[in-house]
Design a protein around this motif. Structure first.
Motif, PDB file in Angstrom:
ATOM      1  N   LYS A  43      30.514  16.461   3.933  1.00 42.02           N
ATOM      2  CA  LYS A  43      29.789  16.561   2.739  1.00 42.02           C
ATOM      3  C   LYS A  43      30.165  17.771   1.915  1.00 42.02           C
ATOM      4  CE  LYS A  43      26.573  13.547   3.500  1.00 42.02           C
ATOM      5  NZ  LYS A  43      26.295  12.249   2.861  1.00 42.02           N
ATOM      6  N   LYS A  44      31.656  18.125   1.966  1.00 34.84           N
ATOM      7  CA  LYS A  44      32.309  19.099   1.128  1.00 34.84           C
ATOM      8  C   LYS A  44      31.644  20.435   1.261  1.00 34.84           C
ATOM      9  CE  LYS A  44      34.838  16.025  -0.936  1.00 34.84           C
ATOM     10  NZ  LYS A  44      36.332  15.931  -0.763  1.00 34.84           N
TER      11      LYS A  44
ATOM     12  N   ALA B 185      30.572  22.581  -1.736  1.00 36.19           N
ATOM     13  CA  ALA B 185      30.009  22.072  -2.775  1.00 36.19           C
ATOM     14  C   ALA B 185      28.765  22.451  -3.387  1.00 36.19           C
ATOM     15  CB  ALA B 185      30.035  20.562  -2.559  1.00 36.19           C
TER      16      ALA B 185
ATOM     17  N   ASN C  50      24.870  24.105  -3.178  1.00 36.53           N
ATOM     18  CA  ASN C  50      23.497  23.707  -2.594  1.00 36.53           C
ATOM     19  C   ASN C  50      23.505  22.334  -2.191  1.00 36.53           C
ATOM     20  OD1 ASN C  50      20.708  25.378  -2.461  1.00 36.53           O
ATOM     21  ND2 ASN C  50      20.323  23.539  -2.013  1.00 36.53           N
TER      22      ASN C  50
ATOM     23  N   MET D 122      22.325  18.620  -2.548  1.00 34.69           N
ATOM     24  CA  MET D 122      21.446  18.223  -3.492  1.00 34.69           C
ATOM     25  C   MET D 122      20.250  17.533  -2.989  1.00 34.69           C
ATOM     26  SD  MET D 122      22.768  18.318  -6.370  1.00 34.69           S
ATOM     27  CE  MET D 122      22.572  17.213  -7.428  1.00 34.69           C
TER      28      MET D 122
ATOM     29  N   ARG E  92      25.149   7.526  -7.454  1.00 28.76           N
ATOM     30  CA  ARG E  92      26.598   7.606  -8.089  1.00 28.76           C
ATOM     31  C   ARG E  92      26.688   6.895  -9.543  1.00 28.76           C
ATOM     32  NH1 ARG E  92      30.759   9.253  -4.842  1.00 28.76           N
ATOM     33  NH2 ARG E  92      29.999   9.681  -2.784  1.00 28.76           N
TER      34      ARG E  92
HETATM   35  N1  COA Z   1      24.955  17.948  -1.719  1.00 28.11           N
HETATM   36  C1  COA Z   1      25.169  16.813  -0.974  1.00 28.11           C
HETATM   37  N2  COA Z   1      25.910  16.129  -0.673  1.00 28.11           N
HETATM   38  C2  COA Z   1      27.337  16.312  -1.327  1.00 28.11           C
HETATM   39  C3  COA Z   1      27.085  17.567  -2.275  1.00 28.11           C
HETATM   40  C4  COA Z   1      26.157  18.338  -2.492  1.00 28.11           C
HETATM   41  N3  COA Z   1      26.098  19.294  -3.302  1.00 28.11           N
HETATM   42  N4  COA Z   1      28.578  17.651  -2.790  1.00 28.11           N
HETATM   43  C5  COA Z   1      29.123  16.338  -2.081  1.00 28.11           C
HETATM   44  N5  COA Z   1      28.353  15.867  -1.218  1.00 28.11           N
HETATM   45  C6  COA Z   1      28.648  14.581  -0.311  1.00 28.11           C
HETATM   46  C7  COA Z   1      28.927  13.445  -1.211  1.00 28.11           C
HETATM   47  O1  COA Z   1      27.382  12.715  -1.394  1.00 28.11           O
HETATM   48  C8  COA Z   1      29.547  12.627  -0.228  1.00 28.11           C
HETATM   49  O2  COA Z   1      28.838  11.812   0.754  1.00 28.11           O
HETATM   50  P1  COA Z   1      28.768  10.490   1.275  1.00 28.11           P
HETATM   51  O3  COA Z   1      30.305  10.552   1.797  1.00 28.11           O
HETATM   52  O4  COA Z   1      27.783  10.644   2.299  1.00 28.11           O
HETATM   53  O5  COA Z   1      28.796   9.901   0.015  1.00 28.11           O
HETATM   54  C9  COA Z   1      30.398  13.753   0.376  1.00 28.11           C
HETATM   55  O6  COA Z   1      29.906  14.809   0.118  1.00 28.11           O
HETATM   56  C10 COA Z   1      32.096  13.818  -0.428  1.00 28.11           C
HETATM   57  O7  COA Z   1      31.708  14.126  -1.828  1.00 28.11           O
HETATM   58  P2  COA Z   1      32.438  13.041  -2.807  1.00 28.11           P
HETATM   59  O8  COA Z   1      31.666  12.962  -4.078  1.00 28.11           O
HETATM   60  O9  COA Z   1      32.627  11.638  -2.421  1.00 28.11           O
HETATM   61  O10 COA Z   1      33.614  13.803  -3.119  1.00 28.11           O
HETATM   62  P3  COA Z   1      34.554  14.083  -4.288  1.00 28.11           P
HETATM   63  O11 COA Z   1      35.624  14.956  -3.938  1.00 28.11           O
HETATM   64  O12 COA Z   1      34.711  12.694  -5.260  1.00 28.11           O
HETATM   65  O13 COA Z   1      33.816  15.085  -5.450  1.00 28.11           O
HETATM   66  C11 COA Z   1      32.343  17.229  -5.663  1.00 28.11           C
HETATM   67  C12 COA Z   1      33.267  16.281  -4.822  1.00 28.11           C
HETATM   68  C13 COA Z   1      32.028  18.468  -5.119  1.00 28.11           C
HETATM   69  C14 COA Z   1      33.091  17.344  -6.900  1.00 28.11           C
HETATM   70  C15 COA Z   1      31.258  16.048  -5.992  1.00 28.11           C
HETATM   71  O14 COA Z   1      30.673  15.600  -4.707  1.00 28.11           O
HETATM   72  C16 COA Z   1      30.019  16.945  -6.543  1.00 28.11           C
HETATM   73  O15 COA Z   1      30.045  17.011  -7.702  1.00 28.11           O
HETATM   74  N6  COA Z   1      29.052  17.217  -5.683  1.00 28.11           N
HETATM   75  C17 COA Z   1      27.743  17.832  -6.298  1.00 28.11           C
HETATM   76  C18 COA Z   1      28.065  19.289  -6.516  1.00 28.11           C
HETATM   77  C19 COA Z   1      26.754  20.147  -7.101  1.00 28.11           C
HETATM   78  O16 COA Z   1      26.303  19.472  -7.976  1.00 28.11           O
HETATM   79  N7  COA Z   1      26.427  21.068  -6.435  1.00 28.11           N
HETATM   80  C20 COA Z   1      25.059  21.780  -6.811  1.00 28.11           C
HETATM   81  C21 COA Z   1      25.536  23.138  -7.699  1.00 28.11           C
HETATM   82  S1  COA Z   1      24.164  23.704  -8.461  1.00 28.11           S
END
Ligand code: COA
Length: 260
Positions: free
Chosen positions: A23-24, A62, A64, A66, A251
């Motif tokens: 989950k990054k 990544a 908090n 979500m 998504r």
């Molecule tokens: N909360 C929960 N799950 C998250 C997450 C987060 N902040 N960031 C990434 N993940 C999860 C994704 O849902 C995905 O889960 P899945 O494989 O079960 O579908 C997995 O981690 C991999 O993420 P993915 O989006 O496929 O990777 P990516 O390399 O394309 O993008 C990010 C990486 C970090 C750019 C993108 O995931 C993202 O924008 N995440 C949200 C970050 C965010 O807004 N954080 C809060 C800030 S206030």
């Protein structure tokens, strides 16, 4: 259950590692609690002189989780309580007197960036990317970043991150000044360790005192965090954030066109 936070001590150095790569390294409530315990414990442990934060290859964190953000707004979760693990983590950041160092490889998002403002040294690889998509999520900056980031890098530079929600690469982060050095990914840990070992070898009281002096700011960081905390909580219950979170989970692109 996998250990999402790994804490290891090696000599004078405590390393706190985000370990939820699938989950990054998004941070769950329980992870905040464990990180805070490890930081607080290190700060009163005279044999620890440096706290290091790192992630896994390609992900610092990544930010908090979500889903936790959304769940945390339910009344039974007491979103405004100071005992919330995330609040306890944020409160600890400026209070820790032990120098803190971050090693960032890959993505750092949200609190993964704002916590860097409380770290004394930040080392990253060229593929590091820094994102604070608060406004894009209908939220506002936290961790006193609205105070510390403009103070550290200037208002106009900070606005790219905090207003525009624009990702910043390692080169720009170094130019802006919120990264100490960029090291080749294959050498990042080794080169950062050399600097961390040098820091740990210095007289510990002098280092802590120097950090304390460097961290003095006109407005107390804790006051700014309280102001941000109120605004952030209100934003978490806004329709704008609800749209952003549901778009992330399904998504799709969020649509903010209907908001006034
Ligand atoms: N909360 C929960 N799950 C998250 C997450 C987060 N902040 N960031 C990434 N993940 C999860 C994704 O849902 C995905 O889960 P899945 O494989 O079960 O579908 C997995 O981690 C991999 O993420 P993915 O989006 O496929 O990777 P990516 O390399 O394309 O993008 C990010 C990486 C970090 C750019 C993108 O995931 C993202 O924008 N995440 C949200 C970050 C965010 O807004 N954080 C809060 C800030 S206030």
């Amino acid at each position: 259950m996998t250990d999402h936070i790994i804490v290891t001590d090696d000599g004078f150095i405590r390393t706190i590692q985000f370990n939820r790569p699938e989950k990054k390294n998004a941070i769950l409530h329980a992870m905040y609690a464990k990180i805070t315990d490890a930081m607080r414990d290190a700060d009163v442990n005279p044999s620890i002189r440096v706290i290091v934060f790192k992630g896994t290859p390609g992900s610092f964190t990544a930010g908090n989780d979500m889903m936790d953000f959304v769940k945390g707004q339910r009344p039974e979760a007491k979103p405004h309580a100071d005992s919330q693990p995330v609040r306890m983590f944020l409160k600890a950041l400026p209070e820790i007197q032990t120098p803190m160092v971050a090693i960032v490889d890959g993505i750092a998002v949200g609190v993964g960036v704002t916590m860097l403002m409380h770290c004394d040294l930040v080392y990253c690889s060229p593929n590091a990317s820094f994102m604070t998509p608060f406004t894009a999520l209908g939220l506002v900056p936290e961790a006193a970043s609205s105070l510390l980031m403009p103070a550290a890098i200037g208002h106009q530079q900070a606005a790219e991150l905090l207003l525009l929600s624009k990702p910043i690469n390692a080169k720009d982060a170094l130019r802006m000044g919120f990264v100490t050095r960029v090291f080749k990914a294959s050498k990042l840990e080794k080169k950062a360790k050399k600097e961390i070992d040098a820091l740990a070898a210095l007289p510990p009281s002098a280092v802590r005192e120097a950090k304390r002096l460097m961290r003095r700011l006109p407005e107390p960081v804790a006051d700014r965090m309280a102001v941000e905390g109120k605004a952030f909580s209100a934003r978490l219950s806004s329709e704008e954030f609800t749209e952003a979170a549901s778009a992330f989970m399904s998504r799709r692109k969020p649509d903010f066109s209907k908001f006034k």
